[in-house]
Design an enzyme around this catalytic site. Structure first.
Site, PDB file in Angstrom:
ATOM      1  N   LYS A  88       0.830  -1.209   0.000  1.00  0.00           N
ATOM      2  CA  LYS A  88       0.000   0.000   0.000  1.00  0.00           C
ATOM      3  C   LYS A  88       0.865   1.260   0.000  1.00  0.00           C
ATOM      4  CE  LYS A  88      -1.637   1.572   4.130  1.00  0.00           C
ATOM      5  NZ  LYS A  88      -1.360   2.963   4.476  1.00  0.00           N
ATOM      6  N   ASN A  89       1.881   1.281   0.860  1.00  0.00           N
ATOM      7  CA  ASN A  89       2.626   2.529   1.028  1.00  0.00           C
ATOM      8  C   ASN A  89       3.622   2.814  -0.086  1.00  0.00           C
ATOM      9  OD1 ASN A  89       1.126   3.076   3.249  1.00  0.00           O
ATOM     10  ND2 ASN A  89       2.715   2.586   4.755  1.00  0.00           N
ATOM     11  N   CYS A  95      -4.020  12.728  12.878  1.00  0.00           N
ATOM     12  CA  CYS A  95      -4.887  11.551  12.957  1.00  0.00           C
ATOM     13  C   CYS A  95      -4.640  10.878  14.288  1.00  0.00           C
ATOM     14  CB  CYS A  95      -4.665  10.608  11.778  1.00  0.00           C
ATOM     15  SG  CYS A  95      -3.118   9.741  11.845  1.00  0.00           S
ATOM     16  N   ARG A 125       1.205  14.827  12.884  1.00  0.00           N
ATOM     17  CA  ARG A 125       1.618  14.605  11.499  1.00  0.00           C
ATOM     18  C   ARG A 125       1.671  15.867  10.624  1.00  0.00           C
ATOM     19  NH1 ARG A 125      -0.858   8.891   9.618  1.00  0.00           N
ATOM     20  NH2 ARG A 125       0.995   8.941   8.336  1.00  0.00           N
ATOM     21  N   ASP A 166       5.337   0.785  11.936  1.00  0.00           N
ATOM     22  CA  ASP A 166       4.123   0.100  11.463  1.00  0.00           C
ATOM     23  C   ASP A 166       4.026  -1.351  11.937  1.00  0.00           C
ATOM     24  OD1 ASP A 166       3.280   2.357  10.192  1.00  0.00           O
ATOM     25  OD2 ASP A 166       3.978   1.775   8.203  1.00  0.00           O
ATOM     26  N   ARG A 192      -8.267  -0.409   5.232  1.00  0.00           N
ATOM     27  CA  ARG A 192      -7.383   0.534   4.541  1.00  0.00           C
ATOM     28  C   ARG A 192      -6.046  -0.111   4.209  1.00  0.00           C
ATOM     29  NH1 ARG A 192      -7.245   6.300   7.223  1.00  0.00           N
ATOM     30  NH2 ARG A 192      -5.935   6.490   5.402  1.00  0.00           N
TER      31      ARG A 192
END
Ligand code: EPU
Length: 420
Positions: free
Chosen positions: A22-23, A117, A122, A307, A399
């Protein structure tokens, strides 16, 4: 809102395929804005964030078609808007990655200012500072970052104040079309930055130092279209390895790459796992043993990734011994510990460190997902807990984890999704 219901106790055993990252898919989709020629990106993960990024490109006039194998063909020849609107950016902060490419190719961009978030404030000051050093005028008004440049961006020598993945990616993309040489020092070395850089090279960029903290980019007047395959998701890989370790199971992951997560594999070995790797598979076997507690401290790549912190906190909750988990990348990323404690974990917080004492068993409970990786830790906790765990707000999981319940079912986990 859907919920996940997990009945704990199964020992995970079997093999599954790992999806594309995803990233790296998100910045690479943004990077397609750098050319008017057609792009073909394969191995995209089937995730909400990817759909959001494609929708964002669509509202700028990008035409795209996606096949059933998640290969997208993108035609950026008719861009009609340089704006990333609030409604999309508020659902996905990574939308800010269109800022660099839009500014570099069209000389103008308007991107809704991404807020904080659950895991931290951030800010994007490093993105904006670098673009200003390249000659952009940046104004923040009405909740939008409004950036413009008179002619092309100019190459610059940028020393990043801190290591930022998104900041490095935005500046790398901007530099690809700038006039002259750009040097980015103290650049993030995360594999996702490398994947983006490799895609830019396939589009005709000249970049040296890829994979290091000093990227040197010779800006080009234009880039061309290309075909590019997204690398495997190292965080999805690590999450399933931890889930298998926590349940004392055995797992084989296909279409992945052990070189992307050496620090994570070392910690899994420290916790007692036997790990075997081949070019594109990783096998983990706990041989039925209880995992040993491992102390971790997150930091930019190649150190232990933030993560993967929440998943290891869940693992440590049921491990032999006590451990310390220290989060240094985000200010509020130990939130999952409160939900884990509701399941019987013994975790106390001291600043940005969690002191975890392993318990014999967690107990199923209704819990709430707060962000993507925290949700993954609750899934792992549910798999090892006695009885039923109901996880609410699982849109966070969707997500970042493609078909998480199907993959876990394939490994023997008792997990199902119910609409609430
Ligand atoms: N930061 C600043 N100023 C900036 C940019 C960042 O102070 O201009 C701070 C952040 O607040 C944070 C730290 O620097 O404390 C690192 O942030 P970074 O910019 O590296 O993170 P990111 O680019 O926003 C990406 C991933 C995250 C991952 C981090 C760190 C994507 C789309 N997101 O975020 O992934 O945690 O790098 O590796 O690539 C996830 O997948 O769950 C996730 C949150």
């Amino acid at each position: 809102m859907d919920k996940l219901i997990i009945v704990g106790g199964a020992v995970l055993n079997g093999d599954i395929r790992i999806s594309g990252a995803k990233n790296s898919a998100l910045p690479i989709l943004a990077a397609t804005l750098l050319t008017g020629e057609k792009m073909r990106i394969s191995n995209l993960p089937h995730l909400h964030d990817i759909t959001t990024m494609i929708e964002l490109l669509g509202c700028m006039g990008v035409e795209s078609s996606i096949d059933e194998k998640m290969t997208v063909e993108i035609d950026n020849s008719n861009i009609s808007s340089y704006c990333a609107p609030y409604d999309l950016v508020k659902t996905m902060r990574a939308s800010v990655l269109v800022l660099g490419p839009l500014l570099a190719r069209f000389g103008a961009a308007e991107v809704s200012f991404p807020g904080g978030c659950a895991i931290g404030s951030r800010p994007v000051d490093q993105h904006l500072r670098g673009l200003e050093m390249m000659g952009a005028e940046v104004d923040i008004s009405g909740g939008y970052i409004k950036a413009k440049t008179n002619g092309r961006l100019k190459g610059a020598h940028i020393i990043m104040d801190i290591v930022t993945v998104g900041g490095t990616e935005n500046l790398l993309m901007a530099a690809a079309l700038a006039d002259g040489e750009t040097i980015i020092e103290n650049a993030a070395r995360e594999p996702e930055v490398t994947d983006l850089a490799n895609c830019l090279v396939a589009m005709g960029s000249e970049i040296t130092g890829i994979g290091s903290d000093r990227l040197v980019i010779q800006g080009k007047e234009e880039l061309h279209g290309c075909e590019y395959r997204i690398m495997p998701d190292r965080i999805e890989t690590g999450t399933y390895l931890v889930a298998a370790a926590a349940t004392r199971g055995r797992i084989k992951l296909r279409d992945t790459d052990a070189k992307l997560l050496e620090s994570v594999l070392q910690k899994l070995e420290e916790c007692g796992a036997t790990i075997e790797i081949s070019e594109n598979t990783i096998e983990l076997d706990m041989k039925g043993k209880k995992p040993l507690a491992v102390t971790i401290k997150t930091a930019p790549y190649p150190a232990f990734p933030t993560d993967m912190q929440a998943q290891f906190t869940a693992l440590n909750s049921v491990a032999e011994g006590t451990s310390m988990v220290t989060e240094t990348v985000f200010e509020n990323r130990l939130i999952q510990t409160h939900e884990l404690n509701r399941m019987g974990a013994k975790i106390t917080l001291e600043g940005n460190t969690a002191m975890v004492t392993g318990v014999e068993r967690l107990k199923g409970a209704p819990v709430m997902a707060s962000d993507l990786r925290a949700s993954a830790s609750l899934v792992i906790a549910g798999l090892v807990a006695e009885g039923e765990t109901v996880i609410d707000r699982i849109y966070h999981i969707d997500r970042g984890y493609e078909c998480i319940e199907e993959k876990l079912q394939q490994l023997g986990g008792s997990i199902r999704r119910v609409p609430s």
